[in-house]
Write a protein that holds these residues in place. Sequence first.
Motif, short mmCIF file in Angstrom:
data_model
loop_
_atom_site.label_atom_id
_atom_site.label_comp_id
_atom_site.label_asym_id
_atom_site.label_seq_id
_atom_site.Cartn_x
_atom_site.Cartn_y
_atom_site.Cartn_z
N HIS A 13 0.87 -1.20 0.00
CA HIS A 13 0.00 0.00 0.00
C HIS A 13 0.90 1.23 0.00
CE1 HIS A 13 -3.82 2.10 1.62
NE2 HIS A 13 -2.95 3.06 1.30
N HIS A 15 1.36 5.44 -1.72
CA HIS A 15 0.93 6.57 -2.56
C HIS A 15 2.18 7.20 -3.17
CE1 HIS A 15 -3.19 6.59 -0.88
NE2 HIS A 15 -2.56 6.10 0.18
N MET A 39 -1.51 3.16 -4.97
CA MET A 39 -2.89 3.61 -4.78
C MET A 39 -3.31 4.54 -5.92
SD MET A 39 -4.13 2.06 -2.23
CE MET A 39 -3.12 0.59 -2.37
N LYS A 100 -9.48 -0.55 -5.44
CA LYS A 100 -9.48 0.07 -4.12
C LYS A 100 -10.76 0.85 -3.89
CE LYS A 100 -7.80 2.04 -0.29
NZ LYS A 100 -6.72 3.00 -0.20
N HIS A 175 -4.46 -0.56 5.97
CA HIS A 175 -3.99 0.19 7.15
C HIS A 175 -4.90 -0.04 8.36
CE1 HIS A 175 -6.88 2.86 5.27
NE2 HIS A 175 -6.01 3.28 4.37
N ASP A 247 1.45 2.65 3.52
CA ASP A 247 0.58 3.81 3.35
C ASP A 247 1.41 5.09 3.33
OD1 ASP A 247 -1.75 5.17 2.83
OD2 ASP A 247 -2.43 5.23 4.90
ZN LIG Z 1 -3.47 5.04 1.65
#
Ligand SMILES: [Zn+2]
Length: 349
Positions: A13, A15, A39, A100, A175, A247
């Motif tokens: 995961h 970004h 993501m 997602k 998460h 994340d």
């Molecule tokens: Zn995220």
Amino acid sequence: MSSITIPFPDDWHVHLRDGDMLDAVVGYTARRFRYSMVMPNVVPPITSTAEAEKYRDRILASTPDDAVDFRPVMALYCSPDIDLADLRAGIDSGVVAAVKYYPAGATTNSESGGTSLLAFRDLFEVLADTDTRLLVHAEATDPAIDIFDREAAFLEDQLAPLCEAMPELLVTVEHVSTRAGVDFVATHPQCAATVTPHHLARERSDLLADGMRPDLYCKPVINSSDDQAALIDAATSGDPAFMLGTDSAPHPTTAKYGPKAKAGVFNAAYGLEVVADVFRNHGALDQLGAFVSSNGCAVYGVDAPEATLELSHEPVDRDLATDLSTSSGDSVVLFGTEEASQWTVTVHN
Ligand SMILES: [Zn+2]
């Protein structure tokens, strides 16, 4: 034990953003992680195979030469804009690895998200049919629900009915941030979960008690010490349902330290050291390789890596960077400098 060699990690995961922020941050992920589930909440969100392929191309074009074995894998943003034939084709061709779901308004660039999981049942049937995972941002958006209770509320009100209706659908609770989330995953065999470095290493008093810390503000918010304890137990237990998803989510300091701090912690640089520190403090370094590599490989059905990574609990004898700069002059705070200063990392390639 204070030194360990583990399989080269994956990040399920992350970004990576776009444009000059992508250029500035992708190297941190590419030097530390192999498979990286990217993501799709860029602007506009990625909702087609062609857009996913173009985004992957931009990521690879921005990746520096010293990447180890970087393999970005793409998720589509769950939206009525997704064409089901295109989704199926994207999965068949290997471009689309997951879809997602964002509850509308829950976090950064989630305005195009959904208000009901079960409204996407036709889309989820394509996923179930192709053994493709649904990734879920599990957070209720009802303003009447306390911010610290929103993960539990979403799981009960939204994900539980979906799991009951579609037991064949594979789900990753992203998460996971609470004891309720850990318990949900443990009692739903179709679910796995990612856990972040910052939810493992911090609790809400770190966020709020000694000066409010925008650099620790994320969604779902870092929760109580009891929730943190449940996450650590799950991550260090060897339970194959729990895997690392950083994340990592960069925002410029101008957006983090403005009147309304943006949610996101940039941990790609030092997240691994933060996780190693948590595992060492709990006498569980021998479970680190399962959490950062083999559990995720099994969940996503990918081969084990060839490279390894050695982490030694030895102070680093140089000052570590505490932030990075983008080409347009923004800066981003790096999470985990303190832990990283205590670990020396060597890649064996
Ligand atoms: Zn995220």
